[in-house]
Design a protein around this motif. Sequence first.
Motif, PDB file in Angstrom:
ATOM      1  N   PRO A  98     -60.307  16.302  36.997  1.00  0.00           N
ATOM      2  CA  PRO A  98     -60.240  17.391  36.511  1.00  0.00           C
ATOM      3  C   PRO A  98     -59.475  18.390  37.379  1.00  0.00           C
ATOM      4  CG  PRO A  98     -62.556  16.923  37.027  1.00  0.00           C
ATOM      5  CD  PRO A  98     -61.479  15.686  36.951  1.00  0.00           C
ATOM      6  N   ASN A  99     -59.460  18.474  38.576  1.00  0.00           N
ATOM      7  CA  ASN A  99     -58.721  19.305  39.500  1.00  0.00           C
ATOM      8  C   ASN A  99     -57.495  18.863  39.444  1.00  0.00           C
ATOM      9  OD1 ASN A  99     -58.673  16.894  40.816  1.00  0.00           O
ATOM     10  ND2 ASN A  99     -59.570  17.615  42.744  1.00  0.00           N
ATOM     11  N   GLU A 100     -56.941  17.970  38.726  1.00  0.00           N
ATOM     12  CA  GLU A 100     -55.263  17.747  38.535  1.00  0.00           C
ATOM     13  C   GLU A 100     -54.708  18.240  37.068  1.00  0.00           C
ATOM     14  OE1 GLU A 100     -54.900  13.826  41.093  1.00  0.00           O
ATOM     15  OE2 GLU A 100     -55.597  13.258  38.949  1.00  0.00           O
ATOM     16  N   ILE A 101     -55.771  18.882  36.221  1.00  0.00           N
ATOM     17  CA  ILE A 101     -55.399  19.406  35.123  1.00  0.00           C
ATOM     18  C   ILE A 101     -55.537  21.015  35.135  1.00  0.00           C
ATOM     19  CG2 ILE A 101     -56.177  19.462  32.639  1.00  0.00           C
ATOM     20  CD1 ILE A 101     -57.640  16.785  33.117  1.00  0.00           C
ATOM     21  N   LEU A 102     -54.584  21.673  34.452  1.00  0.00           N
ATOM     22  CA  LEU A 102     -54.430  23.047  34.062  1.00  0.00           C
ATOM     23  C   LEU A 102     -54.549  23.493  32.666  1.00  0.00           C
ATOM     24  CD1 LEU A 102     -53.891  25.936  35.073  1.00  0.00           C
ATOM     25  CD2 LEU A 102     -51.455  25.661  34.775  1.00  0.00           C
ATOM     26  N   HIS A 103     -55.558  24.015  32.105  1.00  0.00           N
ATOM     27  CA  HIS A 103     -55.583  24.380  30.845  1.00  0.00           C
ATOM     28  C   HIS A 103     -55.177  25.814  30.827  1.00  0.00           C
ATOM     29  CE1 HIS A 103     -57.112  23.997  26.714  1.00  0.00           C
ATOM     30  NE2 HIS A 103     -57.946  25.370  26.889  1.00  0.00           N
ATOM     31  N   ILE A 104     -54.479  26.051  29.534  1.00  0.00           N
ATOM     32  CA  ILE A 104     -53.633  27.301  29.340  1.00  0.00           C
ATOM     33  C   ILE A 104     -54.184  27.659  27.879  1.00  0.00           C
ATOM     34  CG2 ILE A 104     -51.533  28.602  29.100  1.00  0.00           C
ATOM     35  CD1 ILE A 104     -50.204  26.390  30.621  1.00  0.00           C
ATOM     36  N   GLY A 105     -54.797  28.900  27.963  1.00  0.00           N
ATOM     37  CA  GLY A 105     -55.246  29.366  26.340  1.00  0.00           C
ATOM     38  C   GLY A 105     -55.453  30.707  26.393  1.00  0.00           C
ATOM     39  N   ASP A 106     -55.281  31.380  25.396  1.00  0.00           N
ATOM     40  CA  ASP A 106     -55.875  32.912  25.090  1.00  0.00           C
ATOM     41  C   ASP A 106     -57.107  33.280  25.094  1.00  0.00           C
ATOM     42  OD1 ASP A 106     -55.914  31.753  22.511  1.00  0.00           O
ATOM     43  OD2 ASP A 106     -56.319  33.639  22.040  1.00  0.00           O
ATOM     44  N   HIS A 107     -58.283  32.491  24.690  1.00  0.00           N
ATOM     45  CA  HIS A 107     -59.637  32.956  24.785  1.00  0.00           C
ATOM     46  C   HIS A 107     -60.327  32.692  25.876  1.00  0.00           C
ATOM     47  CE1 HIS A 107     -63.728  33.256  23.239  1.00  0.00           C
ATOM     48  NE2 HIS A 107     -63.355  33.680  21.845  1.00  0.00           N
ATOM     49  N   TRP A 108     -60.817  33.972  26.413  1.00  0.00           N
ATOM     50  CA  TRP A 108     -61.637  34.050  27.698  1.00  0.00           C
ATOM     51  C   TRP A 108     -62.756  33.057  28.127  1.00  0.00           C
ATOM     52  CZ3 TRP A 108     -66.261  35.399  28.959  1.00  0.00           C
ATOM     53  CH2 TRP A 108     -67.228  35.963  27.653  1.00  0.00           C
ATOM     54  N   GLU A 109     -63.490  33.091  26.950  1.00  0.00           N
ATOM     55  CA  GLU A 109     -64.667  32.049  27.096  1.00  0.00           C
ATOM     56  C   GLU A 109     -64.305  30.323  26.625  1.00  0.00           C
ATOM     57  OE1 GLU A 109     -69.450  31.952  25.966  1.00  0.00           O
ATOM     58  OE2 GLU A 109     -68.113  33.068  24.527  1.00  0.00           O
ATOM     59  N   ASP A 110     -63.838  30.495  25.418  1.00  0.00           N
ATOM     60  CA  ASP A 110     -63.521  29.149  25.256  1.00  0.00           C
ATOM     61  C   ASP A 110     -62.326  28.034  25.936  1.00  0.00           C
ATOM     62  OD1 ASP A 110     -65.006  29.527  23.030  1.00  0.00           O
ATOM     63  OD2 ASP A 110     -63.534  29.737  21.472  1.00  0.00           O
ATOM     64  N   ASP A 111     -61.512  29.029  26.409  1.00  0.00           N
ATOM     65  CA  ASP A 111     -60.375  28.099  27.046  1.00  0.00           C
ATOM     66  C   ASP A 111     -60.707  28.461  28.646  1.00  0.00           C
ATOM     67  OD1 ASP A 111     -58.554  27.358  25.035  1.00  0.00           O
ATOM     68  OD2 ASP A 111     -58.264  29.391  24.487  1.00  0.00           O
ATOM     69  N   ILE A 112     -60.956  29.581  28.994  1.00  0.00           N
ATOM     70  CA  ILE A 112     -60.953  29.898  30.591  1.00  0.00           C
ATOM     71  C   ILE A 112     -62.273  29.740  31.282  1.00  0.00           C
ATOM     72  CG2 ILE A 112     -60.528  31.517  32.316  1.00  0.00           C
ATOM     73  CD1 ILE A 112     -58.279  30.558  30.329  1.00  0.00           C
ATOM     74  N   VAL A 113     -63.196  29.984  30.737  1.00  0.00           N
ATOM     75  CA  VAL A 113     -64.824  29.696  31.207  1.00  0.00           C
ATOM     76  C   VAL A 113     -65.125  28.177  30.820  1.00  0.00           C
ATOM     77  CG1 VAL A 113     -67.324  30.240  31.122  1.00  0.00           C
ATOM     78  CG2 VAL A 113     -65.526  32.024  30.997  1.00  0.00           C
TER      79      VAL A 113
END
Length: 232
Positions: free
Chosen positions: A171-186
């Motif tokens: 997981p610490n080798e993966i970057l997730h990019i998204g627009d939804h603050w909760e679904d994607d970022i949190v």
Amino acid sequence: MLKLISFDLDNTLWSMSGVIDKAEQALLEHLQQTTTLSDIDLKSLRSEKLLFMKQRPDIAHDPTLLRTTFLQHFLANKGIPESRLKPLSQELMTVFLTHRNKVTLFESTLSTLGTIQDQFKLASLTNGNACLKSIGLNQYFDFNVSPAIAGVKKPDSGIFQYLIKTSNIQPNEILHIGDHWEDDIVGAQQAGLHALWINPEQAAWPGEPQMRPKGIISDISEAPAYIRGFTT
């Protein structure tokens, strides 16, 4: 060190403005043309679908299964013969998905994916049911994860865990990019992934302060520069 870049799809790689409205309208028109249900309107169809979602939380995570099952339920209640329920609902879903995949890519989407693809593995991780092959982006991605596959949707950590297990990347080798603050970022950060928030409106962070991501950009075109300068 990053090894995998994961992307949300809707409103991250393309605009969803009006897409679902057009897809549902096309579905409705096909329904009216192929049955005697000419008095059905979009408002009532949507209202009944929302009610059905509350009755079937077990499939609410999977938009394709949910809509297909709803259509069979709806058609049965409207008196459509049982023999026609499955084929007609599948026919309506084909119409819906055809229009659902008529999206408009952001201007920099292709160049961004091409640049990042040269150095990292790419994954799509979405709550939706877009078909990357139909849209013309399938060749960019090594892994594709959706609620239909993972059994849960964002921000549930299970969908991110599915990506971790499938890719065999930490997981610490993966970057997730998204627009939804909760679904994607949190969701991503709670699963141990790094996160990059696409925030075109430059809105204030609405979540808990400790979950505010280190990376915030206004457009997907800024992602390659962020990734080049990425540090933990």
